[in-house]
Design an enzyme around this catalytic site. Sequence first.
Site, PDB file in Angstrom:
ATOM      1  N   CYS A   1      -3.227   0.654   6.893  1.00 44.12           N
ATOM      2  CA  CYS A   1      -3.323  -0.242   8.040  1.00 44.12           C
ATOM      3  C   CYS A   1      -3.936   0.418   9.263  1.00 44.12           C
ATOM      4  CB  CYS A   1      -1.944  -0.782   8.383  1.00 44.12           C
ATOM      5  SG  CYS A   1      -0.714   0.513   8.547  1.00 44.12           S
TER       6      CYS A   1
ATOM      7  N   GLU B   1       4.734  -5.130  11.782  1.00 43.36           N
ATOM      8  CA  GLU B   1       3.767  -4.032  11.585  1.00 43.36           C
ATOM      9  C   GLU B   1       2.584  -4.638  10.846  1.00 43.36           C
ATOM     10  OE1 GLU B   1       3.930  -1.145  12.775  1.00 43.36           O
ATOM     11  OE2 GLU B   1       6.038  -0.818  13.219  1.00 43.36           O
TER      12      GLU B   1
ATOM     13  N   ASN C   1       0.804  -1.228   0.000  1.00 44.32           N
ATOM     14  CA  ASN C   1       0.000   0.000   0.000  1.00 44.32           C
ATOM     15  C   ASN C   1       0.838   1.280   0.000  1.00 44.32           C
ATOM     16  OD1 ASN C   1       0.762  -0.799   2.569  1.00 44.32           O
ATOM     17  ND2 ASN C   1      -1.070  -0.006   3.562  1.00 44.32           N
TER      18      ASN C   1
ATOM     19  N   GLU D   1       8.536   1.329  14.397  1.00 45.16           N
ATOM     20  CA  GLU D   1       9.294   1.955  13.316  1.00 45.16           C
ATOM     21  C   GLU D   1       9.301   3.458  13.593  1.00 45.16           C
ATOM     22  OE1 GLU D   1       7.358   0.148   9.712  1.00 45.16           O
ATOM     23  OE2 GLU D   1       9.272  -0.913   9.664  1.00 45.16           O
TER      24      GLU D   1
HETATM   25  P1  NDP Z   1       0.453  -9.897   3.286  1.00 44.97           P
HETATM   26  O1  NDP Z   1       0.588 -10.309   4.706  1.00 44.97           O
HETATM   27  O2  NDP Z   1      -0.392 -10.711   2.406  1.00 44.97           O
HETATM   28  O3  NDP Z   1       1.888  -9.812   2.583  1.00 44.97           O
HETATM   29  C1  NDP Z   1       2.940  -8.990   3.071  1.00 44.97           C
HETATM   30  C2  NDP Z   1       4.238  -9.448   2.444  1.00 44.97           C
HETATM   31  O4  NDP Z   1       4.593 -10.730   2.949  1.00 44.97           O
HETATM   32  C3  NDP Z   1       4.188  -9.611   0.928  1.00 44.97           C
HETATM   33  O5  NDP Z   1       5.437  -9.237   0.398  1.00 44.97           O
HETATM   34  C4  NDP Z   1       3.914 -11.099   0.795  1.00 44.97           C
HETATM   35  O6  NDP Z   1       4.176 -11.662  -0.472  1.00 44.97           O
HETATM   36  C5  NDP Z   1       4.835 -11.647   1.883  1.00 44.97           C
HETATM   37  N1  NDP Z   1       4.500 -12.982   2.340  1.00 44.97           N
HETATM   38  C6  NDP Z   1       3.391 -13.712   2.111  1.00 44.97           C
HETATM   39  N2  NDP Z   1       3.460 -14.905   2.735  1.00 44.97           N
HETATM   40  C7  NDP Z   1       4.648 -14.939   3.379  1.00 44.97           C
HETATM   41  C8  NDP Z   1       5.291 -15.881   4.214  1.00 44.97           C
HETATM   42  N3  NDP Z   1       4.722 -17.052   4.517  1.00 44.97           N
HETATM   43  N4  NDP Z   1       6.518 -15.581   4.727  1.00 44.97           N
HETATM   44  C9  NDP Z   1       7.095 -14.385   4.458  1.00 44.97           C
HETATM   45  N5  NDP Z   1       6.530 -13.447   3.663  1.00 44.97           N
HETATM   46  C10 NDP Z   1       5.317 -13.705   3.135  1.00 44.97           C
HETATM   47  O7  NDP Z   1      -0.058  -8.386   3.317  1.00 44.97           O
HETATM   48  P2  NDP Z   1      -0.402  -7.449   2.072  1.00 44.97           P
HETATM   49  O8  NDP Z   1       0.796  -7.292   1.195  1.00 44.97           O
HETATM   50  O9  NDP Z   1      -1.687  -7.901   1.466  1.00 44.97           O
HETATM   51  O10 NDP Z   1      -0.618  -6.046   2.797  1.00 44.97           O
HETATM   52  C11 NDP Z   1      -1.804  -5.715   3.430  1.00 44.97           C
HETATM   53  C12 NDP Z   1      -1.688  -5.930   4.926  1.00 44.97           C
HETATM   54  O11 NDP Z   1      -0.570  -5.207   5.415  1.00 44.97           O
HETATM   55  C13 NDP Z   1      -2.880  -5.385   5.674  1.00 44.97           C
HETATM   56  O12 NDP Z   1      -3.259  -6.288   6.682  1.00 44.97           O
HETATM   57  C14 NDP Z   1      -2.357  -4.110   6.288  1.00 44.97           C
HETATM   58  O13 NDP Z   1      -3.052  -3.713   7.424  1.00 44.97           O
HETATM   59  C15 NDP Z   1      -0.937  -4.472   6.566  1.00 44.97           C
HETATM   60  N6  NDP Z   1      -0.109  -3.260   6.694  1.00 44.97           N
HETATM   61  C16 NDP Z   1       0.374  -2.912   7.928  1.00 44.97           C
HETATM   62  C17 NDP Z   1       1.095  -1.738   8.096  1.00 44.97           C
HETATM   63  C18 NDP Z   1       1.659  -1.372   9.443  1.00 44.97           C
HETATM   64  O14 NDP Z   1       2.611  -0.606   9.466  1.00 44.97           O
HETATM   65  N7  NDP Z   1       1.123  -1.856  10.542  1.00 44.97           N
HETATM   66  C19 NDP Z   1       1.342  -0.836   6.977  1.00 44.97           C
HETATM   67  C20 NDP Z   1       0.854  -1.319   5.729  1.00 44.97           C
HETATM   68  C21 NDP Z   1       0.125  -2.486   5.604  1.00 44.97           C
HETATM   69  P3  NDP Z   1       2.850 -12.102  -1.350  1.00 44.97           P
HETATM   70  O15 NDP Z   1       2.161 -10.858  -1.711  1.00 44.97           O
HETATM   71  O16 NDP Z   1       3.370 -12.898  -2.487  1.00 44.97           O
HETATM   72  O17 NDP Z   1       1.961 -12.956  -0.467  1.00 44.97           O
END
Ligand code: NDP
Length: 512
Positions: free
Chosen positions: A306, A272, A175, A483
Amino acid sequence: MFPLKNLTKFCTKCRCISSHAEGLKLSEQSWNFINGTRCAGAGETSFQLFEPSTGSKLSTITDSNASDVDNAVSSARKTFKTWSRFSGMERAEILRNAGRLLRERSQDLAKTEVVDAGKPLWEAEWDIQTTYDCFEYFAGLSPTISGQHLKMSGENWAYTIRQPIGVVGAIGAWNFPLQIASWKIAPALASGNTVVFKPSPLTPINAVVLAEILKEAGLPDGALNIVQGQGETGQLICKHPGVNKITFTGSVPTGKLVSQTAAETLKRVTLELGGKSPLIIFEDADLKNAVNGAMMANYLTQGQVCNNATRVFVHESIHDQFVQLVSDELKKIKVGDPHSNDTTMGALISEDHLNKVLGYVQSAADEGAQVTGGKKLQVSGLPGGYFMEPCMLVGCTDNMKAVKEEIFGPVMSVLKFSTEEEVLERANNTHFGLAGGVFTQNLARGHRVAAALEGGVLWVNNYNTFSVELPFGGLKQSGYGRENGMAAIEHYTELKTVYVESGDVWTPYSTT
Ligand code: NDP
């Protein structure tokens, strides 16, 4: 240097940037960056990259496999030996240079972020500003990292050394592609660590551009490595014995997997994760500001934020007035081409995600909520884009699926309340704990509610204002670690304690 100018040259007809633009062909680019050089991943699988606002395919990118991750980690380990010995001032100079280059190229970077993430240009420009702010801030902090000196009894004294942890494995969500990358990379490098970063496969472009900018700024080869890939590549980073710390931004379920895998080698972990934050609007709130706050808390980046406050609790005495004012504001949101200056809301990240968000809206309607907006939108000239109308759900109850789960789209749920005690109980009744807000003109109540809300980042009489100087992170299942701010340095360093004796050694065993 990566040809940014070409990357941001778009075909005006189909908006393709791979086949119509001069120069760069995205499909031919190597998307990894290891030991200071672009290279292609060697995995047997790949993923496709689509532009959210057009739905057109931009590229096919090869996943990084175990040997790619191994190369990236080896390169980071090798460079750690030298980078960790740079002085804070030396590291600061490079990070400051990076900040300057990011400023100079902010327009190109913002346009690329629009292509990659579908967010409107004004927001992407904002994100790039937070990116260079982050590098400049941590450049400033780098020379200040220090330990303590303590006088002990007799001729003893002791000191502590704050040292880098080693190789940081960083995994990002889609995002805020560059902002998330910088929030991890800048403090990790400022503290003397080296980094292997995996961006989300939905937004892979600017991570490599950032690595090239850092190289141009003077960062030694190997200090920052980029590996592209999906979840499996992320797991390889979490498992790798040469990685000392994981910093992860993503969803709660993936965060749990990351922390389980990292625990096998007892890596340090910062998570996060997602949220379902509350915003409480009391009867004495300045209503215009409260409505503006609720809009900021729900519709930035198409609601894919998020810490958004997606559960808006409004006192029953002002509920109907609030709902009317938000409906009026929703009509003013201009959903459209994210490259246009007058667009206020762009496209959601992917077709799958759009359908997931629309599914939540349908579930709320099925459970009895009154829905304003929330339909799939066709934007003129962009028929393949993943657009939807911003949405408000009224008449919600706490147990509705759309009220309990993180939707991650432009969907505000409005809930009525009567008393402060009741609303606090309901606001905290969730496993998430990322953020929250309160609108009231009674400042004592504002501070009392901020203290009582179970979230890591709280606002009184505003929402979604941020600054790199302040820590960011969640409580409960929204994650742990922080962070930004000076707190981030604690999560990228370890403390050593050194006892020093300047006198004789005492022992009960010696007779002389
Ligand atoms: P995901 O948890 O689906 O994915 C995050 C990252 O992890 C991607 O690069 C993903 O690759 C990778 N990933 C997936 N499976 C694994 C695994 N088993 N081991 C290690 N890495 C893995 O989240 P999204 O990308 O869909 O992002 C949205 C989410 O992020 C929301 O829940 C949002 O709230 C949260 N978020 C939190 C923030 C914060 O600072 N608290 C800020 C921004 C977002 P792939 O896409 O291939 O699955």
